[in-house]
Design an enzyme around this catalytic site. Structure first.
Site, PDB file in Angstrom:
ATOM      1  N   ASP A  36      -5.768  -0.090  -3.967  1.00  0.00           N
ATOM      2  CA  ASP A  36      -4.842   0.755  -3.205  1.00  0.00           C
ATOM      3  C   ASP A  36      -5.565   1.567  -2.141  1.00  0.00           C
ATOM      4  O   ASP A  36      -6.271   2.525  -2.442  1.00  0.00           O
ATOM      5  CB  ASP A  36      -4.102   1.696  -4.159  1.00  0.00           C
ATOM      6  N   ASP A  87      -1.743  -0.304   4.334  1.00  0.00           N
ATOM      7  CA  ASP A  87      -1.722   0.046   2.916  1.00  0.00           C
ATOM      8  C   ASP A  87      -1.688  -1.197   2.032  1.00  0.00           C
ATOM      9  O   ASP A  87      -0.684  -1.903   1.983  1.00  0.00           O
ATOM     10  CB  ASP A  87      -0.505   0.932   2.625  1.00  0.00           C
TER      11      ASP A  87
END
Length: 393
Positions: free
Chosen positions: A80, A263
């Site tokens: 992440d 992201d």
């Protein structure tokens, strides 16, 4: 640096070569082979880039294996770039060993979907053979939501995102795994290279992470870099400016330079609602499916899908039809109707002008190599062998 394929073999084949030689066989050349292997293993601790496998899980997120403790317990953690805390316990529970040190802090992080709450420890973290970080902050998740099928997250976003996640030390920043890898001499550059690819199975080890640099075997051509945006709040993340975006040659989707984020923890490509509306209207018959929140495209329009083009750092990065659509044979795995055609471009939930007007997620990075460069405060993209493909419904 070693190629990803060579590294993958070293990781998976922990076998003594002599055990494969029949009794009485000549071992001529073995000393040289052993010295070559020794040099390879030593390279992991030399501060150079290290590439490790990443797996596409259920077509919607990428995970990597991370060891915690000594001896290490290995956890399957979501990669992440949109968060910076590392934690375990949402699947396999945290196993304390002699290297586990409770800090006396509670840790709480809320994500776009899901959260975890628990206790903070300092512990030993193994990212690759010989790549061992000491005294790394690890959250032990005692309560959590929406982490099905994974054991937690390895957070590789900017360190500022850890502010406010500890209690009582709410103002304290928590060094990330990348911060500590640099400070402990495991890498010489705080750079993360990310290679994703379209998955061909429900659990497909087709990706790679390079800690401390980039892997030239995983992209083609030149890298285009763009500075992290100064626009708030995108600038708190791996935020970039898109100069403009078009669908085909005639439809403007993003008319002027605007900020958003890159992201790995977001599956889709999300556009501000007004931008998405321009895109949706350009595809005949396309609409939002209320049950899934995804765009559906009628069969008659699939063959007419045009490229969605983003201009970043002066280079155009296009998503062709294959990159914009979910293969129908994956619908069941996504929990979708089996015979509909769905898209991976969707709406953000807010209109543009709020400082975060798009999210470039996993589906974009399955087509382009991505570089997250803390040292130079920039993001890079490059073409790969997966950039242009042929879509077959």
């Amino acid at each position: 640096m070693q190629s990803f394929s060579a590294l993958l073999c070293a990781v998976l084949l922990a076998i003594d070569p002599t055990s494969l030689v029949p009794p009485g066989s000549s071992l001529a050349g073995l000393p040289d082979a052993d010295r070559t292997r020794a040099a390879f293993l030593k390279s992991f601790a030399s501060g150079g880039p290290t590439t490790v496998p990443a797996s596409n899980l259920a077509y919607v997120q990428y995970t990597t294996s991370v060891g915690v403790g000594s001896p290490p317990t290995y956890y399957n953690l979501v990669v992440d770039t949109g968060s910076s805390n590392t934690f375990v316990g949402t699947g396999k529970t945290y196993v304390q060993t002699s290297t586990s040190i409770f800090t006396g802090e509670d840790v709480n992080v809320t994500y776009g979907s899901g959260y975890f709450s628990g206790l903070e420890y300092l512990d030993q973290v193994t990212l690759a053979p010989g790549f061992v970080i000491t005294n790394q902050s690890i959250g032990d998740a005692l309560s959590y939501a929406d982490f099905e099928g994974v054991d937690g997250i390895v957070g590789v976003g900017p360190v500022i995102l850890t502010e406010g996640t500890l209690s009582p030390s709410t103002n304290e920043l928590i060094p990330t795994v990348m911060n500590n890898a640099l400070s402990q001499g495991l890498i010489t550059e705080e750079i993360l290279g990310v290679s994703f690819a379209p998955a061909t199975s429900y659990n497909d080890t087709n990706g790679a992470l390079t800690y401390g640099g980039i892997d030239s075997s995983l992209y083609t051509g030149e890298i285009t870099y763009t500075p992290v945006t100064a626009t708030y709040p995108a600038g708190y993340y791996w935020g970039v400016n898109v100069t403009d975006a078009t669908y085909g040659s005639t439809t403007t989707v993003i008319p002027t330079s605007t900020a958003g984020i890159v992201d790995t923890g977001t599956t889709l490509v999300l556009l501000a609602d007004n931008f998405f509306e321009s895109y949706l209207r350009a595809i005949p018959g396309a609409k939002i499916d209320e049950s899934s929140g995804l765009m559906t495209v009628p069969e008659s329009s699939v063959s007419e899908i045009q490229p969605l083009n983003f201009t970043i750092g002066g280079t155009v990065f296009s998503l062709d039809a294959a990159a914009q659509l979910i293969p129908i044979d994956q619908n069941t795995a996504w929990g979708l109707s089996p015979n509909k055609q769905y898209g991976v471009v969707s709406y953000l939930g807010t209109n543009s002008g709020e400082g975060l007007d798009f999210i470039i997620g996993q589906k974009f990075m399955e087509k382009y190599y991505a570089i997250f460069d803390t040292d130079s405060n920039r993001v890079g993209f490059a073409y790969t062998e997966h950039t242009f493909t042929t879509y077959t419904p």
